[in-house]
Design a protein around this motif. Structure first.
Motif, short mmCIF file in Angstrom:
data_model
loop_
_atom_site.label_atom_id
_atom_site.label_comp_id
_atom_site.label_asym_id
_atom_site.label_seq_id
_atom_site.Cartn_x
_atom_site.Cartn_y
_atom_site.Cartn_z
N VAL A 140 40.57 -42.51 -70.64
CA VAL A 140 40.11 -41.65 -70.09
C VAL A 140 38.84 -41.66 -69.29
O VAL A 140 37.84 -42.04 -69.83
N ARG A 141 38.83 -41.12 -68.15
CA ARG A 141 37.75 -41.37 -67.17
C ARG A 141 37.45 -39.93 -67.03
O ARG A 141 38.14 -39.42 -66.30
N ILE A 142 35.88 -39.46 -66.85
CA ILE A 142 35.70 -38.24 -66.52
C ILE A 142 34.61 -38.47 -65.45
O ILE A 142 33.68 -39.04 -65.35
N LEU A 143 35.28 -37.79 -64.23
CA LEU A 143 34.58 -38.18 -62.74
C LEU A 143 33.77 -36.85 -62.39
O LEU A 143 34.04 -35.62 -62.46
N GLN A 144 32.37 -37.28 -61.87
CA GLN A 144 31.52 -36.29 -61.30
C GLN A 144 32.24 -35.91 -59.92
O GLN A 144 31.90 -34.79 -59.30
N ASP A 145 32.79 -36.94 -59.05
CA ASP A 145 33.33 -36.61 -58.07
C ASP A 145 34.80 -37.30 -57.92
O ASP A 145 34.71 -38.48 -57.75
#
Length: 172
Positions: A140-145
């Motif tokens: 899981v990767r959480i993106l700011q953009d």
């Protein structure tokens, strides 16, 4: 035939009736019931409207793209940080479908369609969606953009799906 599923935020759906496709991107026309196969179920373990980039190695993925985007991951599911609270709070229902009335719509993406109503075989609930993604084998990767990863993955040799892109925050 693979096992087929439908993921919803709505509990207790006793019958799925054919409806128009949610998007013309699939090339599918006419009313249908959509299902996803077990290999691609992980792509849908988020709230329906949550924009996400999902990807993994495909048969034509280059070693360079695998190293750049995957590292040691088998599958990645990335979504915007502004969705994290909703992801953490959202309970999902996973419906399993009988397979006899389904035909492959986009096999590489795991999509199947039926042209008549479908009665699910089973329904189960799932909360803690980040844990569900991890248990399903995704990093899981959480993106700011959202946009840099979305654009880069779409231009790569990876097997990918970009879902609900229209709901992402505007480009910066």
């Amino acid at each position: 035939m693979p096992r087929l599923f439908h993921v919803s935020e709505e509990a207790g759906i006793a019958r799925f009736d054919p409806r128009p496709p949610p998007s013309t991107d699939s090339g599918v026309t006419g009313d249908c019931v959509w299902a996803v196969d077990e290999d691609h179920l992980v792509n849908y373990l988020l709230p329906r409207d949550c924009p996400r980039v999902t990807y993994g190695r495909g048969p034509t993925t280059t070693d360079e793209d695998a190293a750049r985007f995957l590292g040691g991951a088998r599958r990645v599911v990335a979504f915007e940080a502004v969705w994290l609270e909703r992801v953490m709070a959202c309970p999902l229902r996973i419906y399993e479908f009988p397979t006899e009335d389904f035909e492959a719509a986009l096999p590489g993406a795991g999509y199947w369609i039926a042209r008549k109503p479908v009665i699910p075989n089973a329904e189960r609930g799932r909360g803690n969606l980040v844990a569900a993604l991890i248990e399903a084998g995704a990093e899981v990767r959480i993106l700011q953009d959202f946009w840099p990863l979305s654009d880069a993955v779409a231009a790569s040799s990876l097997e990918f799906s970009i879902i609900r892109k229209r709901n992402a925050q505007p480009r910066r």
